[in-house]
Design an enzyme around this catalytic site. Structure first.
Site, short mmCIF file in Angstrom:
data_model
loop_
_atom_site.label_atom_id
_atom_site.label_comp_id
_atom_site.label_asym_id
_atom_site.label_seq_id
_atom_site.Cartn_x
_atom_site.Cartn_y
_atom_site.Cartn_z
CE LYS A 251 -3.81 1.95 2.74
NZ LYS A 251 -4.66 1.71 3.93
CB SER B 202 -7.88 3.53 2.98
OG SER B 202 -7.09 2.98 4.00
CB SER C 290 -8.17 0.74 5.85
OG SER C 290 -8.98 1.88 5.99
#
Lengths: 56, 456
Positions: free
Chosen positions: B79, B149, B173
Site C-alpha cells: 500500500k 482504504s 481498511s
C-alpha cells in the site's frame, strides 16, 4: 498566519466539525459511569506494550 | 494454471522445490498487470525492474540451497503509505508530490530480507482517510468500489497482479476492501507488526497487515512480518481430523453485528458460522458491549489524531487535499481535548469489556461489512428500517470494534450475494490470539471448495 491561530476552516470543514461534535456527544453519558474513576485514557501506547485488554 | 494465479503457499512451496523460478513468477505477475491494470487502477507505480532484480536474487538464493523464508520468491504489492527507500510514498495524494522515502519501513525491510519481489505501490484512499479508494475498481465488477482504504492492495491480490499485498487498517481498511473483493485480510494484534515507516492516520488505531488469497497465505505472510510470532504459541485447538475445531468456542453476537445488515450478507455469515459448528466448534451467544459508543470512541481518537499529523500541511497547502479528506482533517482540529480523552477512556472501558467477553468465547464470528460493494459514486445506503447511512460509516461500523480493542480480526470470503458480489465474514479475537483466528479460518477454508481463485 501565526501558528497560534486556529487552522482556517472551509465551509465543508465546518459542516464536518458540527457532525463530528454531534457524534461525540454520546460519550458524555460515560461521565457518570460508575467505573469512570478507575478508567485511565488508553493513550497511543508504544507497540511493545500490551493493548489495554491484554492483561485480563 | 498460470504462476500469477498461484496462492502464496503453493508458489513459495514450488520455489523451494525448484519447480518454479521466482523470475517466472514475477514475469507472470507483470504480464498480468499489463493485461488488467489499465482497467482496474490498483497501482500508483509498478516497479518492474526492481521486481525482476529481486526475483533473480531470490532464484540464486534458492539454487544455493540455503534455508528459505515461507514467502521466498513471491511477488508482493505494498500500500502506498508504506515506505520503500528511494521510492515515493505518495499516499495517493498531491500533498506528497516530489516525496521520496529515505529509508525502508520495517515491513519493507522484513519482506525484502524474506526474499520477496516488490512489484509495485498500490493505491490507497488519500492518506488512508476513506473507505472507497476511488482511483481503483472492484476486481469482480468494474462499476463498483474497491473498498478502502487499502483498495489497491486488495484488488491487486484478487486480480492476480500480486501474490500477496500489505495494507493498513485504522477502521477496517484492510478488512473492508478484502471483503469487497473476495480475498482474505488480517488486521493483526495491535503492535504485532511494526509501524515504523508507515504514514500514520491515527496512532491509537493504526495496524499494518497482509491481504492474501487464502487464510493459509495470511498465516505465512504474518510469520514473515512478525518473525517472533508463531501460530503454535497461541493456545488454540489443533487443526485436522473430522472435527478440527473441537474445543473452539465461537461467539455468535446477539446484538450490533447483525443490526442493519443486508439479508444476503447475514445469511452467508450465519451459514459460515454453522459450518464452523459442523467442524466441531461450540456456538456461544455473546452480548457485544458498549455498542452505543463504538462510533464516537473511534472518531474521538481518529479524527483529532489525523488532524494533528496533518496540521502543518493544512495550514500551508489545504487545497492539495481532496475535498472529502480536507473536510475531515479540518473538523479534527476542532475536537476538544476533553472529547479526545473521553474517547480514550471509553476505549479502555471497551477493551476491558471485550476481554471479559473473551473469557467465555475464543473468537466472535460476524459480518465484515453490512453490504457488498456499492456502485462507484454511491454515497448512501438506505436500510429497510428507513434509516439512511453514509457508505463510509456503513463500511466502518462492523470493523471499528477490533481497532478499539487492539485484538486481531480476520476477514475471509464466505459466499456471494444475489448479484454475485463477494461476502466476507470476520473472526475477531482477543489481543495476542491471532493464531486462533488463523486456525479457525484455515479449517473453514479446507472444508469449503474454491478458496484462493483469482478474479478473471
Amino acid at each position: 498566519m501565526s501558528p497560534d491561530d486556529p487552522v482556517p476552516m472551509s465551509a465543508a470543514g465546518a459542516a464536518a466539525a458540527e457532525h463530528v461534535r454531534s457524534v461525540l456527544a454520546v460519550l458524555r453519558e460515560l461521565d457518570t459511569h460508575p467505573d469512570l474513576a478507575e478508567t485511565h485514557p488508553a493513550a497511543a501506547f508504544d507497540p511493545m506494550e500490551e493493548p489495554p485488554g491484554a492483561a485480563l | 494454471m498460470q504462476p500469477y494465479e498461484m496462492t502464496l503457499a503453493s508458489a513459495a512451496e514450488a520455489v523451494r522445490a525448484r519447480r518454479l523460478s521466482p523470475v517466472e513468477l514475477v514475469d507472470s505477475v507483470l504480464a498480468r498487470i499489463d493485461e488488467v491494470e489499465a482497467d482496474l487502477g490498483a497501482y500508483v507505480s509498478v516497479t518492474a525492474d526492481r521486481a525482476r532484480r529481486a526475483a533473480e536474487r531470490a532464484e540464486r538464493e534458492a539454487a544455493d540451497g540455503r534455508p528459505l523464508s515461507p514467502v521466498h520468491g513471491t511477488a508482493v504489492a505494498l500500500k502506498d503509505l508504506i515506505d520503500v527507500a528511494g521510492l515515493p510514498t505518495t499516499a495517493s495524494s498531491r500533498v506528497r508530490a516530489g516525496h521520496t522515502a529515505a529509508a525502508d519501513s520495517a515491513v519493507a525491510e522484513r519482506l525484502a530480507e524474506a526474499g520477496t519481489a516488490l512489484v509495485g505501490k498500490a493505491h490507497t484512499h488519500e492518506f488512508a482517510y476513506g473507505l472507497t479508494t476511488p482511483q481503483t475498481r472492484n476486481a469482480w465488477d468494474r462499476d463498483r468500489v474497491a473498498g478502502g482504504s487499502s483498495g489497491g492492495s486488495a484488488v491487486a491480490v484478487a486480480s492476480g497482479t500480486a501474490t500477496f499485498a500489505l495494507g493498513t487498517d485504522t477502521g477496517g481498511s484492510i478488512r473492508v476492501p478484502a471483503a469487497l473483493n473476495g480475498v482474505v485480510g488480517l488486521k493483526p494484534t495491535f503492535g504485532l507488526v511494526p509501524l515504523r515507516g508507515v504514514t500514520p492516520l491515527s496512532w491509537s488505531l493504526d495496524h499494518v497487515g497482509p491481504i492474501t488469497r487464502t487464510v493459509r497465505d495470511a498465516a505465512l505472510a504474518l510469520s514473515a512480518l512478525a518473525p517472533g510470532w508463531a501460530a503454535e504459541a497461541d493456545d488454540a485447538p489443533e487443526p485436522g481430523g473430522s472435527a478440527p475445531l473441537k474445543g473452539l468456542r465461537v461467539g455468535v453476537p446477539r446484538n450490533y453485528f447483525f443490526d442493519r445488515v443486508d439479508a444476503d450478507v447475514e445469511a452467508a455469515v450465519r451459514r459460515a458460522t454453522e459450518r464452523l459448528v459442523e467442524l466441531g466448534a461450540t456456538p456461544v451467544d455473546v452480548e457485544i458491549p458498549m455498542e452505543r459508543y463504538v462510533q464516537a470512541a473511534h472518531w474521538g481518537l481518529m479524527v483529532p489524531e489525523a488532524a494533528a499529523y496533518h496540521e502543518p500541511n493544512l495550514r500551508s497547502d489545504p487545497d492539495l487535499y481532496g475535498p472529502d479528506v480536507r473536510a475531515l482533517l479540518e473538523a479534527g482540529t476542532a475536537v476538544t481535548a476533553a472529547d479526545h480523552l473521553r474517547a480514550q477512556r471509553a476505549r479502555t472501558m471497551m477493551a476491558r469489556a471485550w476481554a471479559r467477553l473473551f473469557t467465555g468465547a475464543d473468537l466472535v464470528a460476524a459480518p465484515t461489512v453490512p453490504v457488498t460493494a456499492v456502485r462507484a459514486g454511491q454515497e448512501e445506503v438506505a436500510w429497510p428500517d428507513g434509516t439512511i447511512e453514509g457508505v463510509a460509516d456503513a463500511y466502518v461500523r462492523l470493523c471499528a470494534p477490533a481497532n478499539l480493542t487492539g485484538g486481531p480480526a480476520l476477514t475471509l470470503p464466505v459466499g456471494r450475494d444475489r448479484r454475485g458480489l463477494p461476502i466476507g465474514m470476520q473472526l475477531i479475537g482477543a489481543p495476542g490470539r491471532d493464531g486462533v483466528l488463523l486456525r479457525a479460518g484455515e479449517a473453514y477454508e479446507r472444508a469449503e471448495p474454491g478458496a484462493g481463485r483469482a478474479a478473471p
